[in-house]
Design a protein around this motif. Sequence first.
Motif, PDB file in Angstrom:
ATOM      1  N   CYS A  66      31.371 -33.555 -32.399  1.00 14.51           N
ATOM      2  CA  CYS A  66      32.025 -34.652 -31.692  1.00 14.51           C
ATOM      3  C   CYS A  66      32.308 -35.792 -32.652  1.00 14.51           C
ATOM      4  CB  CYS A  66      31.184 -35.163 -30.522  1.00 14.51           C
ATOM      5  SG  CYS A  66      29.711 -36.096 -31.014  1.00 14.51           S
ATOM      6  N   ALA A  67      33.188 -36.681 -32.210  1.00 13.31           N
ATOM      7  CA  ALA A  67      33.416 -37.970 -32.859  1.00 13.31           C
ATOM      8  C   ALA A  67      33.182 -39.032 -31.804  1.00 13.31           C
ATOM      9  CB  ALA A  67      34.838 -38.050 -33.407  1.00 13.31           C
ATOM     10  N   GLY A  68      32.580 -40.150 -32.208  1.00  8.04           N
ATOM     11  CA  GLY A  68      32.315 -41.187 -31.218  1.00  8.04           C
ATOM     12  C   GLY A  68      31.709 -42.424 -31.850  1.00  8.04           C
ATOM     13  N   VAL A  69      31.090 -43.239 -31.009  1.00  7.85           N
ATOM     14  CA  VAL A  69      30.447 -44.466 -31.488  1.00  7.85           C
ATOM     15  C   VAL A  69      28.983 -44.448 -31.085  1.00  7.85           C
ATOM     16  CG1 VAL A  69      32.575 -45.823 -31.436  1.00  7.85           C
ATOM     17  CG2 VAL A  69      31.112 -45.748 -29.413  1.00  7.85           C
ATOM     18  N   VAL A  70      28.159 -45.045 -31.923  1.00  6.35           N
ATOM     19  CA  VAL A  70      26.729 -45.104 -31.640  1.00  6.35           C
ATOM     20  C   VAL A  70      26.488 -46.048 -30.458  1.00  6.35           C
ATOM     21  CG1 VAL A  70      24.479 -45.816 -32.520  1.00  6.35           C
ATOM     22  CG2 VAL A  70      26.080 -44.582 -34.011  1.00  6.35           C
ATOM     23  N   GLU A  71      25.878 -45.509 -29.419  1.00  3.65           N
ATOM     24  CA  GLU A  71      25.512 -46.297 -28.247  1.00  3.65           C
ATOM     25  C   GLU A  71      24.108 -46.878 -28.412  1.00  3.65           C
ATOM     26  OE1 GLU A  71      25.708 -48.004 -24.405  1.00  3.65           O
ATOM     27  OE2 GLU A  71      27.275 -47.192 -25.725  1.00  3.65           O
ATOM     28  N   ASP A  72      23.189 -46.057 -28.924  1.00  2.00           N
ATOM     29  CA  ASP A  72      21.820 -46.501 -29.160  1.00  2.00           C
ATOM     30  C   ASP A  72      21.319 -45.798 -30.418  1.00  2.00           C
ATOM     31  OD1 ASP A  72      19.064 -47.016 -29.188  1.00  2.00           O
ATOM     32  OD2 ASP A  72      18.947 -47.061 -26.998  1.00  2.00           O
ATOM     33  N   PRO A  73      21.057 -46.562 -31.495  1.00  4.21           N
ATOM     34  CA  PRO A  73      20.631 -45.941 -32.750  1.00  4.21           C
ATOM     35  C   PRO A  73      19.156 -45.560 -32.779  1.00  4.21           C
ATOM     36  CG  PRO A  73      20.811 -48.302 -33.032  1.00  4.21           C
ATOM     37  CD  PRO A  73      21.281 -47.999 -31.630  1.00  4.21           C
ATOM     38  N   SER A  74      18.392 -45.971 -31.750  1.00  4.17           N
ATOM     39  CA  SER A  74      16.943 -45.737 -31.747  1.00  4.17           C
ATOM     40  C   SER A  74      16.354 -46.310 -33.036  1.00  4.17           C
ATOM     41  CB  SER A  74      16.649 -44.251 -31.589  1.00  4.17           C
ATOM     42  OG  SER A  74      15.271 -43.997 -31.500  1.00  4.17           O
ATOM     43  N   ASP A  75      15.538 -45.514 -33.768  1.00  3.42           N
ATOM     44  CA  ASP A  75      14.902 -46.024 -34.984  1.00  3.42           C
ATOM     45  C   ASP A  75      15.628 -45.590 -36.252  1.00  3.42           C
ATOM     46  OD1 ASP A  75      14.316 -43.343 -34.800  1.00  3.42           O
ATOM     47  OD2 ASP A  75      12.180 -43.556 -35.250  1.00  3.42           O
ATOM     48  N   SER A  76      16.884 -45.144 -36.119  1.00  7.59           N
ATOM     49  CA  SER A  76      17.651 -44.679 -37.274  1.00  7.59           C
ATOM     50  C   SER A  76      18.253 -45.863 -38.040  1.00  7.59           C
ATOM     51  CB  SER A  76      18.780 -43.757 -36.812  1.00  7.59           C
ATOM     52  OG  SER A  76      19.813 -44.509 -36.192  1.00  7.59           O
ATOM     53  N   ASP A  82      28.734 -48.133 -34.519  1.00  9.96           N
ATOM     54  CA  ASP A  82      29.189 -47.396 -35.697  1.00  9.96           C
ATOM     55  C   ASP A  82      30.069 -46.219 -35.284  1.00  9.96           C
ATOM     56  OD1 ASP A  82      27.830 -49.017 -37.442  1.00  9.96           O
ATOM     57  OD2 ASP A  82      26.215 -47.583 -37.873  1.00  9.96           O
ATOM     58  N   THR A  83      31.133 -45.997 -36.048  1.00 10.06           N
ATOM     59  CA  THR A  83      31.949 -44.801 -35.861  1.00 10.06           C
ATOM     60  C   THR A  83      31.281 -43.640 -36.585  1.00 10.06           C
ATOM     61  OG1 THR A  83      34.006 -46.052 -35.694  1.00 10.06           O
ATOM     62  CG2 THR A  83      34.196 -43.721 -36.305  1.00 10.06           C
ATOM     63  N   VAL A  84      31.032 -42.563 -35.852  1.00  5.68           N
ATOM     64  CA  VAL A  84      30.283 -41.441 -36.421  1.00  5.68           C
ATOM     65  C   VAL A  84      30.889 -40.114 -35.980  1.00  5.68           C
ATOM     66  CG1 VAL A  84      28.097 -42.704 -36.569  1.00  5.68           C
ATOM     67  CG2 VAL A  84      28.656 -41.427 -34.478  1.00  5.68           C
ATOM     68  N   VAL A  85      30.503 -39.071 -36.706  1.00  5.69           N
ATOM     69  CA  VAL A  85      30.720 -37.702 -36.252  1.00  5.69           C
ATOM     70  C   VAL A  85      29.361 -37.011 -36.243  1.00  5.69           C
ATOM     71  CG1 VAL A  85      33.085 -37.563 -37.107  1.00  5.69           C
ATOM     72  CG2 VAL A  85      31.200 -36.812 -38.580  1.00  5.69           C
ATOM     73  N   ALA A  86      29.244 -35.996 -35.410  1.00  3.73           N
ATOM     74  CA  ALA A  86      28.016 -35.210 -35.348  1.00  3.73           C
ATOM     75  C   ALA A  86      28.405 -33.748 -35.221  1.00  3.73           C
ATOM     76  CB  ALA A  86      27.152 -35.642 -34.166  1.00  3.73           C
ATOM     77  N   LEU A  87      27.600 -32.879 -35.828  1.00  2.00           N
ATOM     78  CA  LEU A  87      27.905 -31.453 -35.750  1.00  2.00           C
ATOM     79  C   LEU A  87      26.698 -30.605 -36.118  1.00  2.00           C
ATOM     80  CD1 LEU A  87      29.841 -30.259 -38.916  1.00  2.00           C
ATOM     81  CD2 LEU A  87      29.199 -32.651 -38.616  1.00  2.00           C
ATOM     82  N   MET A  88      26.647 -29.448 -35.543  1.00  2.00           N
ATOM     83  CA  MET A  88      25.727 -28.363 -35.862  1.00  2.00           C
ATOM     84  C   MET A  88      24.253 -28.751 -35.734  1.00  2.00           C
ATOM     85  SD  MET A  88      27.805 -25.926 -36.142  1.00  2.00           S
ATOM     86  CE  MET A  88      26.807 -24.592 -36.808  1.00  2.00           C
ATOM     87  N   GLY A  89      23.391 -28.028 -36.441  1.00  2.00           N
ATOM     88  CA  GLY A  89      21.964 -28.285 -36.364  1.00  2.00           C
ATOM     89  C   GLY A  89      21.336 -27.941 -35.030  1.00  2.00           C
ATOM     90  N   GLY A  90      21.907 -26.987 -34.318  1.00  2.00           N
ATOM     91  CA  GLY A  90      21.393 -26.619 -32.998  1.00  2.00           C
ATOM     92  C   GLY A  90      22.104 -27.300 -31.855  1.00  2.00           C
TER      93      GLY A  90
END
Length: 315
Positions: A66-76, A82-90
Amino acid sequence: MKAVVLRQITKAEEIRPEEVPMPKVRPGWVLIQVKAFGLNHSEQILRLEEIEEDYIQKPVIPGIECAGVVEDPSDSAFSKGDTVVALMGGMGRSYNGSYAQYVLVPADHVFQAQTELGWKELGALPETYYTAWGSLFECLQLKAEDHLLIRGATCALGYAAIQIAKALGCKVTATTHRVEKLELLKEADEALPDSGSLAGKLGGVTKVLELVGPKTLRDTLSNAQRGTIVCHTGILGGLYALDGFDPIKEIPNGVYLTGFFSNTPTQSDITNILDFIKKHKISPCIGREYSFLEIGKAVMDMEDGKINGKIVVSV
């Protein structure tokens, strides 16, 4: 929030968003508001076959990118917005994926996306271009002087590989078993119909990206010239493994076989891909954009092979 949920084998016409609870944020994970995501053959395999396996945590929301924006970064180290992409890893298998308005992803599989691309274009990139990038550079060690053959090129991954290789300066030959789709390979230097045998067609080829998979891999290897590297990446042929494969006898002397598994992306990979795309003015090959409420139609069209290029769903 709205999401697609799989509980058992699910036909394309049965796909529709439903109301589900929002993911609960926890340490080490990042909550992303999904803006766009691409559809992938991998998700079709999950929906029609793999969903029955014990290692799939059911019910599950599919979607491996997916592509999107960080809603809650938690402890990262990320920040909200932030504009981000996420993929794979389960993603979409071991934990809920991106066919949703929000997705919770391990922080080490979320990546900053410094880009001027719109959401549709960015949503077309993560899995497809990362897989093409890794196959071409990590596995095939592609150089400008190479002659690359892409077998099974009329798919989103094939189009991306053609774009990257041509931008690098390579000669590209692309094949498809569908003669009516040869015209879609016009960005390649040469487009060939694939009858199942490449005998006499690999003269001068130094690198091969095998996207059909085990169905044609033996033929690809047996017709490769000495010094050729073959990268097995795709499984478009519907055969997932080679029974009785004898590497000593079936990999010709001086031919090299490798494979790319797209489960370990890094921030460096994503940054390099986005920089390369910007430098070479590459426009992702998007077949069609659908709204999230149209996801059932999007999945049906992908399954029927009606769309040429990456299918992107905007949320």
